[in-house]
Enzyme design. Sequence first.
Site, PDB file in Angstrom:
ATOM      1  N   HIS A  70       3.576  24.756 -20.825  1.00 35.50           N
ATOM      2  CA  HIS A  70       2.807  25.862 -19.793  1.00 35.50           C
ATOM      3  C   HIS A  70       3.406  27.355 -20.307  1.00 35.50           C
ATOM      4  O   HIS A  70       3.425  28.099 -19.534  1.00 35.50           O
ATOM      5  CB  HIS A  70       3.154  25.623 -18.322  1.00 35.50           C
ATOM      6  CG  HIS A  70       2.429  26.415 -17.285  1.00 35.50           C
ATOM      7  ND1 HIS A  70       1.328  26.635 -17.515  1.00 35.50           N
ATOM      8  CD2 HIS A  70       2.901  26.926 -16.332  1.00 35.50           C
ATOM      9  CE1 HIS A  70       0.890  27.365 -16.284  1.00 35.50           C
ATOM     10  NE2 HIS A  70       1.946  27.656 -15.524  1.00 35.50           N
TER      11      HIS A  70
ATOM     12  N   HIS B  22       5.625  32.697 -18.971  1.00 34.78           N
ATOM     13  CA  HIS B  22       4.538  32.675 -18.077  1.00 34.78           C
ATOM     14  C   HIS B  22       3.969  33.854 -18.276  1.00 34.78           C
ATOM     15  O   HIS B  22       3.530  34.660 -17.041  1.00 34.78           O
ATOM     16  CB  HIS B  22       5.016  32.265 -16.736  1.00 34.78           C
ATOM     17  CG  HIS B  22       4.126  31.758 -15.701  1.00 34.78           C
ATOM     18  ND1 HIS B  22       2.986  32.717 -15.038  1.00 34.78           N
ATOM     19  CD2 HIS B  22       3.660  30.542 -15.168  1.00 34.78           C
ATOM     20  CE1 HIS B  22       2.380  31.907 -14.257  1.00 34.78           C
ATOM     21  NE2 HIS B  22       2.689  30.865 -14.418  1.00 34.78           N
TER      22      HIS B  22
ATOM     23  N   ASP C 257       3.051  22.779 -11.866  1.00 35.86           N
ATOM     24  CA  ASP C 257       3.280  23.886 -12.712  1.00 35.86           C
ATOM     25  C   ASP C 257       4.601  24.702 -12.387  1.00 35.86           C
ATOM     26  O   ASP C 257       5.072  24.703 -11.357  1.00 35.86           O
ATOM     27  CB  ASP C 257       2.246  24.776 -12.713  1.00 35.86           C
ATOM     28  CG  ASP C 257       0.855  24.512 -13.130  1.00 35.86           C
ATOM     29  OD1 ASP C 257       0.679  23.255 -13.587  1.00 35.86           O
ATOM     30  OD2 ASP C 257       0.060  25.386 -13.352  1.00 35.86           O
TER      31      ASP C 257
ATOM     32  N   HIS D  35       2.623  23.299  -7.556  1.00 31.60           N
ATOM     33  CA  HIS D  35       3.365  23.755  -8.210  1.00 31.60           C
ATOM     34  C   HIS D  35       4.943  23.081  -7.649  1.00 31.60           C
ATOM     35  O   HIS D  35       5.156  22.964  -6.503  1.00 31.60           O
ATOM     36  CB  HIS D  35       3.596  25.280  -7.885  1.00 31.60           C
ATOM     37  CG  HIS D  35       2.375  25.850  -8.367  1.00 31.60           C
ATOM     38  ND1 HIS D  35       1.131  26.097  -7.677  1.00 31.60           N
ATOM     39  CD2 HIS D  35       2.255  26.695  -9.772  1.00 31.60           C
ATOM     40  CE1 HIS D  35       0.357  26.731  -8.524  1.00 31.60           C
ATOM     41  NE2 HIS D  35       0.917  27.156  -9.565  1.00 31.60           N
TER      42      HIS D  35
END
Length: 270
Positions: free
Chosen positions: A128, A132, A78, A223
């Site tokens: 994503h 964020h 991510d 990540h």
Amino acid sequence: MEVTRRQALTGAAGAAVGAAGAVGAVRLKDHLDESTPLPFYGSPVSAVRPDRSPPSAASASVVWGGDRDRRHVALTFDDGPHPDWTPRVLAALAAEDVPATFFCLGRNVRDHGELHRDSVGRHELANHTFEHPDLGRFDWSRCRDEIDRTSRLMEQTYGVVPTLFRPPYGHVGGATLLAAAEAGLTTVLWSAQAREDLVAGRPDGIVDDIASQVRPGSIVLAHDTGSPDRLVTIERLPAIIRRLRDDSYTFVTVSALLAASASATTASHG
């Protein structure tokens, strides 16, 4: 201005606080006690459009993993792409001949999109959001904007429209589910993750910790940018891959994992 219980429940509070034309445009407090009414329409938890128009999707799909009868596992990363870490992840995956799924931030695709120029067709690039944010706090229009901006930019940059979406922090409200479904995206969470905080002081322990969580069909969260402790996983990615291979796991993208699950379900009902 005081908002009555009925206004809050029906969405009429939107007009009361000066919202123009949007039913239920109520700005919720960060924390609500259980007796505070939420609007029927327009809140982050509402899975119907704020103007009560019909949704353009008939259903939503949320997944945590795949077929539990096959020893397949999907590695996911991510928050990238980012020049500090993404090349290291890609190099490790290439050395081990492993595909992965990258849940990309729109702002990082905008700034560093070239880092995935060779990923299309090898790895999977997914949505994503753009900035964020915690979508669990936002209404349908904000969720839709975060998702749509990112998908448009990824299509422009890579020539491929994302089919998967992961909400930041794993927070999913009704508005998020509706926005993702209307964008044609499957919402993907995870069933195993890199828990760097549990191996502080003994970083090699990340290999055993991840292996202990993985089961057939697992989706593993990691990540490719972020706080320095996450480098514990990046630096040991080859060891993690080899350990899972020793446990007879095959690495696939999330879409391949889900396709195998769909095929297994069809065969069982055939």
